[in-house]
Design a protein around this motif. Sequence first.
Motif, PDB file in Angstrom:
ATOM      1  N   LEU A 137       0.369   7.085  -6.355  1.00  0.00           N
ATOM      2  CA  LEU A 137      -0.853   7.874  -6.485  1.00  0.00           C
ATOM      3  C   LEU A 137      -0.558   9.364  -6.344  1.00  0.00           C
ATOM      4  O   LEU A 137      -0.995  10.178  -7.169  1.00  0.00           O
ATOM      5  CB  LEU A 137      -1.872   7.438  -5.435  1.00  0.00           C
ATOM      6  CG  LEU A 137      -3.135   8.276  -5.339  1.00  0.00           C
ATOM      7  CD1 LEU A 137      -3.885   8.300  -6.658  1.00  0.00           C
ATOM      8  CD2 LEU A 137      -4.015   7.767  -4.222  1.00  0.00           C
ATOM      9  N   LEU A 138       0.191   9.741  -5.323  1.00  0.00           N
ATOM     10  CA  LEU A 138       0.537  11.156  -5.147  1.00  0.00           C
ATOM     11  C   LEU A 138       1.345  11.668  -6.335  1.00  0.00           C
ATOM     12  O   LEU A 138       1.171  12.803  -6.780  1.00  0.00           O
ATOM     13  CB  LEU A 138       1.287  11.367  -3.836  1.00  0.00           C
ATOM     14  CG  LEU A 138       0.425  11.245  -2.572  1.00  0.00           C
ATOM     15  CD1 LEU A 138       1.299  11.289  -1.323  1.00  0.00           C
ATOM     16  CD2 LEU A 138      -0.644  12.319  -2.536  1.00  0.00           C
TER      17      LEU A 138
ATOM     18  N   LEU B 273       0.819  -1.203   0.000  1.00  0.00           N
ATOM     19  CA  LEU B 273       0.000   0.000   0.000  1.00  0.00           C
ATOM     20  C   LEU B 273       0.858   1.261   0.000  1.00  0.00           C
ATOM     21  O   LEU B 273       0.544   2.230  -0.684  1.00  0.00           O
ATOM     22  CB  LEU B 273      -0.952   0.003   1.200  1.00  0.00           C
ATOM     23  CG  LEU B 273      -1.863   1.215   1.319  1.00  0.00           C
ATOM     24  CD1 LEU B 273      -2.727   1.399   0.077  1.00  0.00           C
ATOM     25  CD2 LEU B 273      -2.720   1.107   2.556  1.00  0.00           C
ATOM     26  N   SER B 274       1.958   1.243   0.734  1.00  0.00           N
ATOM     27  CA  SER B 274       2.814   2.440   0.783  1.00  0.00           C
ATOM     28  C   SER B 274       3.335   2.793  -0.611  1.00  0.00           C
ATOM     29  O   SER B 274       3.389   3.976  -0.978  1.00  0.00           O
ATOM     30  CB  SER B 274       3.964   2.246   1.758  1.00  0.00           C
ATOM     31  OG  SER B 274       4.750   1.124   1.393  1.00  0.00           O
TER      32      SER B 274
ATOM     33  N   GLY C  26      -0.725  10.513   2.240  1.00  0.00           N
ATOM     34  CA  GLY C  26       0.688  10.557   2.613  1.00  0.00           C
ATOM     35  C   GLY C  26       1.074   9.354   3.469  1.00  0.00           C
ATOM     36  O   GLY C  26       0.213   8.592   3.940  1.00  0.00           O
ATOM     37  N   PRO C  27       2.372   9.152   3.691  1.00  0.00           N
ATOM     38  CA  PRO C  27       2.857   7.987   4.447  1.00  0.00           C
ATOM     39  C   PRO C  27       2.179   7.757   5.803  1.00  0.00           C
ATOM     40  O   PRO C  27       1.887   6.602   6.144  1.00  0.00           O
ATOM     41  CB  PRO C  27       4.354   8.263   4.607  1.00  0.00           C
ATOM     42  CG  PRO C  27       4.691   9.116   3.423  1.00  0.00           C
ATOM     43  CD  PRO C  27       3.470   9.979   3.187  1.00  0.00           C
ATOM     44  N   PRO C  28       1.870   8.801   6.587  1.00  0.00           N
ATOM     45  CA  PRO C  28       1.210   8.533   7.872  1.00  0.00           C
ATOM     46  C   PRO C  28      -0.199   7.946   7.735  1.00  0.00           C
ATOM     47  O   PRO C  28      -0.757   7.422   8.694  1.00  0.00           O
ATOM     48  CB  PRO C  28       1.146   9.904   8.549  1.00  0.00           C
ATOM     49  CG  PRO C  28       2.183  10.731   7.872  1.00  0.00           C
ATOM     50  CD  PRO C  28       2.245  10.210   6.461  1.00  0.00           C
ATOM     51  N   ALA C  29      -0.790   8.028   6.545  1.00  0.00           N
ATOM     52  CA  ALA C  29      -2.162   7.557   6.343  1.00  0.00           C
ATOM     53  C   ALA C  29      -2.267   6.064   6.049  1.00  0.00           C
ATOM     54  O   ALA C  29      -3.370   5.535   5.975  1.00  0.00           O
ATOM     55  CB  ALA C  29      -2.808   8.338   5.211  1.00  0.00           C
ATOM     56  N   VAL C  30      -1.142   5.372   5.903  1.00  0.00           N
ATOM     57  CA  VAL C  30      -1.185   3.954   5.525  1.00  0.00           C
ATOM     58  C   VAL C  30      -2.089   3.132   6.453  1.00  0.00           C
ATOM     59  O   VAL C  30      -2.964   2.412   5.965  1.00  0.00           O
ATOM     60  CB  VAL C  30       0.239   3.350   5.426  1.00  0.00           C
ATOM     61  CG1 VAL C  30       0.196   1.830   5.312  1.00  0.00           C
ATOM     62  CG2 VAL C  30       0.973   3.954   4.234  1.00  0.00           C
ATOM     63  N   PRO C  31      -1.950   3.202   7.779  1.00  0.00           N
ATOM     64  CA  PRO C  31      -2.841   2.386   8.625  1.00  0.00           C
ATOM     65  C   PRO C  31      -4.319   2.724   8.443  1.00  0.00           C
ATOM     66  O   PRO C  31      -5.173   1.833   8.411  1.00  0.00           O
ATOM     67  CB  PRO C  31      -2.383   2.697  10.053  1.00  0.00           C
ATOM     68  CG  PRO C  31      -0.990   3.208   9.915  1.00  0.00           C
ATOM     69  CD  PRO C  31      -0.955   3.910   8.586  1.00  0.00           C
ATOM     70  N   SER C  32      -4.628   3.998   8.288  1.00  0.00           N
ATOM     71  CA  SER C  32      -6.015   4.418   8.097  1.00  0.00           C
ATOM     72  C   SER C  32      -6.572   3.895   6.771  1.00  0.00           C
ATOM     73  O   SER C  32      -7.697   3.397   6.711  1.00  0.00           O
ATOM     74  CB  SER C  32      -6.103   5.940   8.146  1.00  0.00           C
ATOM     75  OG  SER C  32      -7.384   6.380   7.799  1.00  0.00           O
ATOM     76  N   ILE C  33      -5.798   4.005   5.715  1.00  0.00           N
ATOM     77  CA  ILE C  33      -6.237   3.526   4.400  1.00  0.00           C
ATOM     78  C   ILE C  33      -6.392   2.005   4.443  1.00  0.00           C
ATOM     79  O   ILE C  33      -7.368   1.459   3.923  1.00  0.00           O
ATOM     80  CB  ILE C  33      -5.255   3.950   3.289  1.00  0.00           C
ATOM     81  CG1 ILE C  33      -5.193   5.472   3.164  1.00  0.00           C
ATOM     82  CG2 ILE C  33      -5.617   3.292   1.960  1.00  0.00           C
ATOM     83  CD1 ILE C  33      -6.422   6.125   2.586  1.00  0.00           C
TER      84      ILE C  33
END
Length: 100
Positions: free
Chosen positions: A37-38, A30-31, A59-66
């Motif tokens: 994507l960006l 996903l990362s 962005g990278p901090p959003a990986v767990p949320s996504i």
Amino acid sequence: MTGAEHTAPHRFPVTVEVRGVTEPAQFSKLSDALTALLGSLRALPLDADQWKYFDDLFGPPAVPSIEHRLATYGQVQALAFVGITSYVIKLYPADPGVCP
């Protein structure tokens, strides 16, 4: 449910596309998908507010949320606007047998 079930990562291959900009592309991480994507969104002349939104969303901090949203809802969608033209951004689980 234990706390571990809430924090366990949901790792699986993902497909990303920006309709009208890119064809669907599959990624095993996903990362990597979010980085690509960006990069694809940089092809659009987005305003500063949209850039901030997408940097926060993907962005990278959003990986767990996504990961959580993909596992829970089966996809993540957003819209990018250039004038009155909208571009649909989609992330969804990929066929694991097809990913590189």
